[in-house]
Design an enzyme around this catalytic site. Sequence first.
Site, PDB file in Angstrom:
ATOM      1  N   CYS A  79       0.826  -1.221   0.000  1.00 45.53           N
ATOM      2  CA  CYS A  79       0.000   0.000   0.000  1.00 45.53           C
ATOM      3  C   CYS A  79       0.859   1.271   0.000  1.00 45.53           C
ATOM      4  O   CYS A  79       1.412   1.621  -1.032  1.00 45.53           O
ATOM      5  CB  CYS A  79      -0.981  -0.057   1.157  1.00 45.53           C
ATOM      6  SG  CYS A  79      -2.424   0.977   0.868  1.00 45.53           S
ATOM      7  N   HIS A 169      -3.359  -5.264   1.798  1.00 42.13           N
ATOM      8  CA  HIS A 169      -2.606  -5.558   3.025  1.00 42.13           C
ATOM      9  C   HIS A 169      -2.647  -7.051   3.357  1.00 42.13           C
ATOM     10  O   HIS A 169      -3.499  -7.479   4.135  1.00 42.13           O
ATOM     11  CB  HIS A 169      -3.228  -4.793   4.206  1.00 42.13           C
ATOM     12  CG  HIS A 169      -3.010  -3.323   4.155  1.00 42.13           C
ATOM     13  ND1 HIS A 169      -1.947  -2.703   4.766  1.00 42.13           N
ATOM     14  CD2 HIS A 169      -3.724  -2.342   3.569  1.00 42.13           C
ATOM     15  CE1 HIS A 169      -2.017  -1.400   4.560  1.00 42.13           C
ATOM     16  NE2 HIS A 169      -3.087  -1.155   3.839  1.00 42.13           N
ATOM     17  N   GLU A 171      -0.827  -8.568   5.312  1.00 37.33           N
ATOM     18  CA  GLU A 171      -0.499  -8.730   6.739  1.00 37.33           C
ATOM     19  C   GLU A 171      -1.725  -8.597   7.634  1.00 37.33           C
ATOM     20  O   GLU A 171      -1.654  -8.867   8.824  1.00 37.33           O
ATOM     21  CB  GLU A 171       0.600  -7.739   7.148  1.00 37.33           C
ATOM     22  CG  GLU A 171       0.163  -6.301   7.400  1.00 37.33           C
ATOM     23  CD  GLU A 171      -0.115  -5.507   6.120  1.00 37.33           C
ATOM     24  OE1 GLU A 171      -0.078  -6.082   5.017  1.00 37.33           O
ATOM     25  OE2 GLU A 171      -0.392  -4.294   6.234  1.00 37.33           O
TER      26      GLU A 171
END
Length: 196
Positions: A79, A169, A171
Amino acid sequence: MKIGILALQGAFAEHGKMLDKLNAEHFEIRNRMDLDKGFDGLIIPGGESTVMGKLLRDLDMYDNLKDKVKNGLPVFGTCAGLLLLAGEVCGEPALGFRTMDIMVKRNAYGRQLGSFYAEEEFSGIGKIPMTFIRAPYISHISENVECLARVDGKIVAARQGRQLVTAFHPELSDDLRVHEYFLTMMRGYHNKDLFS
Ligand code: GLN
């Protein structure tokens, strides 16, 4: 193999948790001195690219880190991290390292659709969860850049040599496969360097 996670601002802790689950050694890069610790890969997290770009300069880390990436340090930007690697940002100056031959549209999904979730194919991995938060998309890539994933026709993941970027994302999900992809990418180059 050790990974440095840029920890100036944004969602860096979540990357550390993913790497823990993959038993990958990592540490947080918070200042200029941390850049001398020696690492084989770099993660640039999501957050606010303008703030991170400014902090990199204010903390005198910009040139050193840019040189490392230019000299082949494997890097994974998510991002805002993608924005910091992009060569061009539509309609505004690119404030990051500009080491990837991609053009990126910032805050590309407008206010209403600023954050959303999708599940799409990621080249070589399969269908993965994708969480977008005021995300950019990649509007143009050069021929030396590989498109890895698209959502609604827009490129949201790409790779150029040792540089990997996602507009979403990974994560923030439980799915470790994109981080695993980065580790595999790192190992490939690591071994090539060892044996060449
Ligand atoms: N909108 C942010 C920027 O322009 C990126 C958002 C994110 O990293 N989740 O930098």
